[in-house]
Design a protein around this motif. Structure first.
Motif, PDB file in Angstrom:
ATOM      1  N   PHE A 277      74.403  64.000  19.475  1.00 55.15           N
ATOM      2  CA  PHE A 277      75.824  63.718  19.570  1.00 55.15           C
ATOM      3  C   PHE A 277      76.155  63.426  21.011  1.00 55.15           C
ATOM      4  O   PHE A 277      75.967  64.275  21.876  1.00 55.15           O
ATOM      5  N   PRO A 278      76.619  62.250  21.257  1.00 55.69           N
ATOM      6  CA  PRO A 278      76.952  61.912  22.627  1.00 55.69           C
ATOM      7  C   PRO A 278      78.203  62.628  23.080  1.00 55.69           C
ATOM      8  O   PRO A 278      79.205  62.663  22.379  1.00 55.69           O
ATOM      9  N   GLN A 279      78.133  63.179  24.241  1.00 54.17           N
ATOM     10  CA  GLN A 279      79.294  63.879  24.764  1.00 54.17           C
ATOM     11  C   GLN A 279      80.458  62.930  24.962  1.00 54.17           C
ATOM     12  O   GLN A 279      81.612  63.352  24.930  1.00 54.17           O
ATOM     13  N   SER A 280      80.170  61.674  25.191  1.00 53.89           N
ATOM     14  CA  SER A 280      81.253  60.739  25.434  1.00 53.89           C
ATOM     15  C   SER A 280      82.150  60.591  24.216  1.00 53.89           C
ATOM     16  O   SER A 280      83.277  60.145  24.322  1.00 53.89           O
ATOM     17  N   GLN A 281      81.664  60.995  23.083  1.00 56.25           N
ATOM     18  CA  GLN A 281      82.469  60.864  21.878  1.00 56.25           C
ATOM     19  C   GLN A 281      83.580  61.902  21.837  1.00 56.25           C
ATOM     20  O   GLN A 281      84.499  61.786  21.070  1.00 56.25           O
ATOM     21  N   GLY A 282      83.492  62.912  22.622  1.00 60.16           N
ATOM     22  CA  GLY A 282      84.527  63.927  22.627  1.00 60.16           C
ATOM     23  C   GLY A 282      84.050  65.206  22.001  1.00 60.16           C
ATOM     24  O   GLY A 282      83.101  65.232  21.225  1.00 60.16           O
ATOM     25  N   ARG A 283      84.721  66.218  22.357  1.00 61.09           N
ATOM     26  CA  ARG A 283      84.296  67.521  21.876  1.00 61.09           C
ATOM     27  C   ARG A 283      85.184  68.039  20.776  1.00 61.09           C
ATOM     28  O   ARG A 283      84.935  69.101  20.227  1.00 61.09           O
ATOM     29  N   TYR A 284      86.216  67.357  20.505  1.00 61.41           N
ATOM     30  CA  TYR A 284      87.185  67.852  19.543  1.00 61.41           C
ATOM     31  C   TYR A 284      87.066  67.033  18.259  1.00 61.41           C
ATOM     32  O   TYR A 284      87.348  65.843  18.241  1.00 61.41           O
ATOM     33  N   ILE A 285      86.655  67.686  17.252  1.00 60.58           N
ATOM     34  CA  ILE A 285      86.317  67.002  16.014  1.00 60.58           C
ATOM     35  C   ILE A 285      87.408  67.266  14.988  1.00 60.58           C
ATOM     36  O   ILE A 285      87.801  68.415  14.755  1.00 60.58           O
ATOM     37  N   CYS A 286      87.844  66.204  14.414  1.00 61.04           N
ATOM     38  CA  CYS A 286      88.818  66.356  13.339  1.00 61.04           C
ATOM     39  C   CYS A 286      88.105  66.958  12.132  1.00 61.04           C
ATOM     40  O   CYS A 286      87.133  66.396  11.637  1.00 61.04           O
ATOM     41  N   PRO A 287      88.578  68.079  11.653  1.00 63.38           N
ATOM     42  CA  PRO A 287      87.909  68.702  10.506  1.00 63.38           C
ATOM     43  C   PRO A 287      88.071  67.897   9.240  1.00 63.38           C
ATOM     44  O   PRO A 287      87.372  68.140   8.261  1.00 63.38           O
ATOM     45  N   THR A 288      88.975  66.977   9.256  1.00 66.74           N
ATOM     46  CA  THR A 288      89.193  66.197   8.039  1.00 66.74           C
ATOM     47  C   THR A 288      88.271  64.993   7.955  1.00 66.74           C
ATOM     48  O   THR A 288      87.666  64.745   6.922  1.00 66.74           O
ATOM     49  N   CYS A 289      88.192  64.277   9.048  1.00 66.13           N
ATOM     50  CA  CYS A 289      87.406  63.036   9.015  1.00 66.13           C
ATOM     51  C   CYS A 289      86.247  63.054   9.982  1.00 66.13           C
ATOM     52  O   CYS A 289      85.531  62.067  10.085  1.00 66.13           O
ATOM     53  N   ASN A 290      86.080  64.140  10.710  1.00 68.95           N
ATOM     54  CA  ASN A 290      84.967  64.276  11.642  1.00 68.95           C
ATOM     55  C   ASN A 290      85.069  63.321  12.816  1.00 68.95           C
ATOM     56  O   ASN A 290      84.095  63.153  13.542  1.00 68.95           O
ATOM     57  N   ALA A 292      85.807  62.208  16.391  1.00 72.02           N
ATOM     58  CA  ALA A 292      85.728  62.982  17.625  1.00 72.02           C
ATOM     59  C   ALA A 292      86.733  62.456  18.635  1.00 72.02           C
ATOM     60  O   ALA A 292      86.957  61.248  18.747  1.00 72.02           O
ATOM     61  N   PHE A 293      87.305  63.380  19.359  1.00 76.23           N
ATOM     62  CA  PHE A 293      88.251  63.029  20.406  1.00 76.23           C
ATOM     63  C   PHE A 293      87.883  63.794  21.659  1.00 76.23           C
ATOM     64  O   PHE A 293      87.365  64.906  21.611  1.00 76.23           O
ATOM     65  N   SER A 294      88.181  63.165  22.738  1.00 75.88           N
ATOM     66  CA  SER A 294      87.852  63.796  24.014  1.00 75.88           C
ATOM     67  C   SER A 294      88.921  64.778  24.446  1.00 75.88           C
ATOM     68  O   SER A 294      88.662  65.611  25.304  1.00 75.88           O
TER      69      SER A 294
END
Length: 355
Positions: A277-290, A292-294
DNA sequence: AGCTCTGTTCAC
DNA sequence: GTGAACAGAGC
């Protein structure tokens, strides 16, 4: 054959009713009921699907010289399901009508010595299927899941809305969604609108911050978690440092949504099956759709797309438009209420000057 | 450093 | 026109 098929259907209805299973979803049922119906209905449907397909003998099973007689099979089945005997009796009439045909078949078998499974099995498929179902009612049905699915939390309504067959390959680089956004919106917003609206902030429809002075703090309410199990401490979404090998969304999705909210299923990120998982994708994952947000704020705004929440309402009188993103609301103001703004500004200036 | 707010941009 | 995501500015 029609009677036979009906009898078969009756059996499923029967067995389901015996277990208190609702057979159909009712659109007006409360979600809890619907989800329970879904979850409990799944095994039955699976068993039915299995029963529909012709029974394939196990590979290790050696070819038998002959098949067990129908009467013996029926006897076994009848021993466990006495309530179906009446149905079978009705079916026996049908069998008698086919007796001549079977006699011809057996005569042909006797002459050729060839197993006529092809003729027998389809003819008695319904019976065999029922027997299979009897076995399945005693044994827990194997859920149609992929073997690599790591179920950490079976409560995954969002992913559960995904078709097991149409599950796309999971690439974080391209998209973290395991479900198309429009599908999410269609499903989750309908569910969320029904249940989450009462929980929405009931304050001023439009203020400088619809979340209050501290949006994050405001979001710590149990808005997304009626059971208060997951989000009460950290808000609707976990700040979850992503593992270096983020796993793909598993067919947890396939598990029935037996929880009442679509935001309780971010536990499927197991530690065992983890992909990069690239860190650039963000660490905050939407539990609904997965997705990722930074930034957590981005995730929170994104959550509005699932909940249908539109906390930013146009302040202009007569315009009841609401937006999930504040900037979108402002843009709406600029575009649609530009003249009104000018007027309001002028009036404001005049009032201020007058004061 | 980490967060929110805001504006911009893209897609439909 | 609107939804949604991203990035910069500011706290």
């Amino acid at each position: 054959m029609e009677d036979r098929r009906q009898a078969h259907e009756y059996y499923y209805l029967y067995s389901s009713l015996d277990q208190g299973r609702p057979q159909q979803h009712h659109p007006e049922l409360p979600r809890a009921v619907v989800t329970n119906a879904y979850s409990s209905h799944q095994p039955a449907r699976y068993a039915y699907a299995r029963a529909q397909s012709p029974p394939s003998p196990p590979a290790e099973e050696p070819p038998k010289p002959s098949l067990p007689s129908i009467s013996s099979l029926l006897g076994i089945a009848a021993g466990e399901r006495a309530n179906l005997e009446s149905v079978h009796q009705a079916q026996m009439h049908q069998q008698q009508q086919q007796q001549q045909e079977q006699e011809l078949v057996q005569r042909h078998r006797h002459q050729t010595g060839v197993l006529l499974q092809q003729q027998e099995i389809p003819m008695n498929r319904s019976y065999a299927a029922e027997i299979v179902d009897v076995a399945k009612t005693t044994l827990p049905p194997t859920p149609p899941m992929r073997p690599d699915s790591a179920i950490v939390d079976h409560q995954s309504p969002a992913t559960s809305m995904q078709s097991p067959v149409s599950a796309p390959p999971y690439y974080l680089g391209s998209a973290l969604n395991n479900m198309e956004p429009h599908e999410q919106r269609v499903v989750t917003t309908q569910l969320a609108k029904r249940h989450s609206v009462p929980s929405q902030p009931s304050g001023s429809p439009y203020s400088t911050s619809p979340y209050g002075s501290s949006p994050g703090a405001q979001s710590t309410t149990s808005f997304y978690s009626p059971d208060g199990r997951l989000f009460n401490s950290n808000g609707p979404y976990h700040q979850r440092p992503l593992p270096t090998n983020f796993p793909p969304p598993t067919p947890v999705a396939l598990s029935p949504p037996n929880t009442s909210t679509p935001f309780q299923h971010h536990h499927y990120i197991g530690s065992s099956s983890q992909a990069g998982f690239p860190q650039s994708q963000g660490r905050y994952i939407c539990p609904t759709c997965n997705k990722a947000f930074s930034r957590p704020s981005s995730l929170r705004i994104h959550s509005h797309s699932h909940t249908g929440e539109k906390p930013f309402k146009c302040p202009h009188l007569g315009c009841g438009k609401a937006f999930s993103v504040r900037s979108n609301m402002k843009r709406h103001e600029r575009g649609c209420h530009a003249a009104d703004n000018i007027d309001s500004n002028v009036s404001t200036v005049t009032t201020v000057s007058a004061a």
